[in-house]
Design a protein around this motif. Structure first.
Motif, PDB file in Angstrom:
ATOM      1  N   UNK A  72       0.841  -1.197   0.000  1.00  0.00           N
ATOM      2  CA  UNK A  72       0.000   0.000   0.000  1.00  0.00           C
ATOM      3  C   UNK A  72       0.876   1.246   0.000  1.00  0.00           C
ATOM      4  N   UNK A  73       0.369   2.252  -0.632  1.00  0.00           N
ATOM      5  CA  UNK A  73       1.114   3.506  -0.701  1.00  0.00           C
ATOM      6  C   UNK A  73       1.143   4.176   0.670  1.00  0.00           C
ATOM      7  N   UNK A  74       2.292   4.617   1.038  1.00  0.00           N
ATOM      8  CA  UNK A  74       2.453   5.295   2.322  1.00  0.00           C
ATOM      9  C   UNK A  74       2.333   6.800   2.094  1.00  0.00           C
TER      10      UNK A  74
ATOM     11  N   UNK B 254      -3.963  16.700  21.669  1.00  0.00           N
ATOM     12  CA  UNK B 254      -4.029  16.917  20.224  1.00  0.00           C
ATOM     13  C   UNK B 254      -2.649  16.805  19.591  1.00  0.00           C
ATOM     14  N   UNK B 255      -1.630  17.334  20.251  1.00  0.00           N
ATOM     15  CA  UNK B 255      -0.285  17.236  19.688  1.00  0.00           C
ATOM     16  C   UNK B 255       0.185  15.790  19.636  1.00  0.00           C
ATOM     17  N   UNK B 256      -0.159  15.005  20.653  1.00  0.00           N
ATOM     18  CA  UNK B 256       0.192  13.579  20.626  1.00  0.00           C
ATOM     19  C   UNK B 256      -0.472  12.897  19.442  1.00  0.00           C
TER      20      UNK B 256
ATOM     21  N   UNK C  74       0.240  11.058  12.988  1.00  0.00           N
ATOM     22  CA  UNK C  74      -0.294  11.257  11.641  1.00  0.00           C
ATOM     23  C   UNK C  74       0.831  11.500  10.648  1.00  0.00           C
ATOM     24  N   UNK C  75       0.538  11.236   9.402  1.00  0.00           N
ATOM     25  CA  UNK C  75       1.533  11.420   8.331  1.00  0.00           C
ATOM     26  C   UNK C  75       1.558  12.877   7.887  1.00  0.00           C
TER      27      UNK C  75
END
Length: 279
Positions: A10-12, A111-113, A118-119
């Protein structure tokens, strides 16, 4: 004969720094709209000081900054000229305080965690906050300067002076935003984050912001001459006065302080962002 299917890779998703910064900037500007209290603080604080110090104390203080000014309206006008550059700097400091609170809210709200998983480009999270703060600070500066104009302030700056002034104030906004983001991430709570940058609001009072340094006792005078806000305020004041009395060495000292504060704040903020927070 049994065949084993080969899994299709799968595309990263790869982070896109520019797009990610733009997304985080939009997020922080939307938050400023949804939480107008922080934005109003940036404007109302300097406006209250502008009215209070000019109309209540200006008649007395104006004679101190300009001994030739007659008591009354002339002295108030002299003090308005002296005070307005200080309040422009304080407006930027207020913007820094708001971003410290926002950074602490993101850190302690988890939220920062979440962003770290996330990419997205890691630097975009803090950069979006800083850029949002700079934009809010510039808008607040326009409002404060407009209020000063309405009260009779008439700077003598030409086009080049205004351009240099814009550069100094934007550099100040970036430097303090990075420093205050770090203060917010380092705070033990959101409440602490709102109090830590208060030291930055006190420094103009302990410098040349409200009275000339020469009128202070010797120990206070020494501190005022060697703290960062005195050369910064004097540079802003000199540029608004059309370069009259602007000392080149003072301007270079101001820029050096701003670069030092900005780099230190950036390094500190990035280090805190990378560090795993334990609540």
């Amino acid at each position: 004969m049994t065949t084993i299917a080969t899994p299709v890779p799968t595309a990263v998703a790869r982070p896109r720094p520019v797009a990610d910064v733009r997304t985080m900037l939009r997020r922080n500007l939307l938050r400023a709209v949804r939480y107008p209290g922080l934005t109003m603080f940036m404007v109302l604080g300097p406006l209250v000081m502008l009215v209070l110090f000019v109309y209540v104390f200006g008649g007395a203080l104006g004679a101190g900054v300009d001994p030739g000014a007659a008591p009354g309206a002339e002295a108030r006008a002299a003090y308005l000229d002296y005070l307005t550059p200080t309040l422009l700097v304080i407006t930027i400091v207020g913007a820094g305080q708001s971003v410290a609170i926002s950074a602490a809210m993101d850190a302690y709200g988890g939220i920062m965690a979440r962003f770290k998983t996330m990419a997205i480009s890691p630097g975009s999270v803090l950069s979006g906050q800083v850029l949002g703060t700079v934009i809010q600070g510039i808008l607040a500066l326009v409002l404060v300067l407009a209020a000063a104009f309405a009260m009779g302030y008439r700077p003598e700056a030409d086009a080049l002076d205004w351009l240099a002034l814009a550069g100094v104030l934007v550099l100040l906004a970036f430097a303090l935003a990075w420093l205050c983001v770090a203060m917010g991430l380092n705070a033990k709570s959101v409440e602490t984050a709102s109090n830590t940058p208060m030291i930055l609001l006190l420094l103009p009072f302990l410098g040349s912001g409200f009275v000339p340094v020469e009128t202070m006792p010797t120990p206070v005078q020494w501190f005022a001459q060697h703290q960062p806000f005195t050369p910064i305020i004097e540079t802003v004041r000199g540029l608004l006065a059309g370069g009259a009395g602007l000392d080149g060495s003072v301007a270079l000292t101001a820029v050096a302080w701003l670069v030092l504060i900005g780099v230190a704040g950036y390094v500190w903020a990035r280090s805190l962002f990378r560090r795993e927070r334990r609540i």
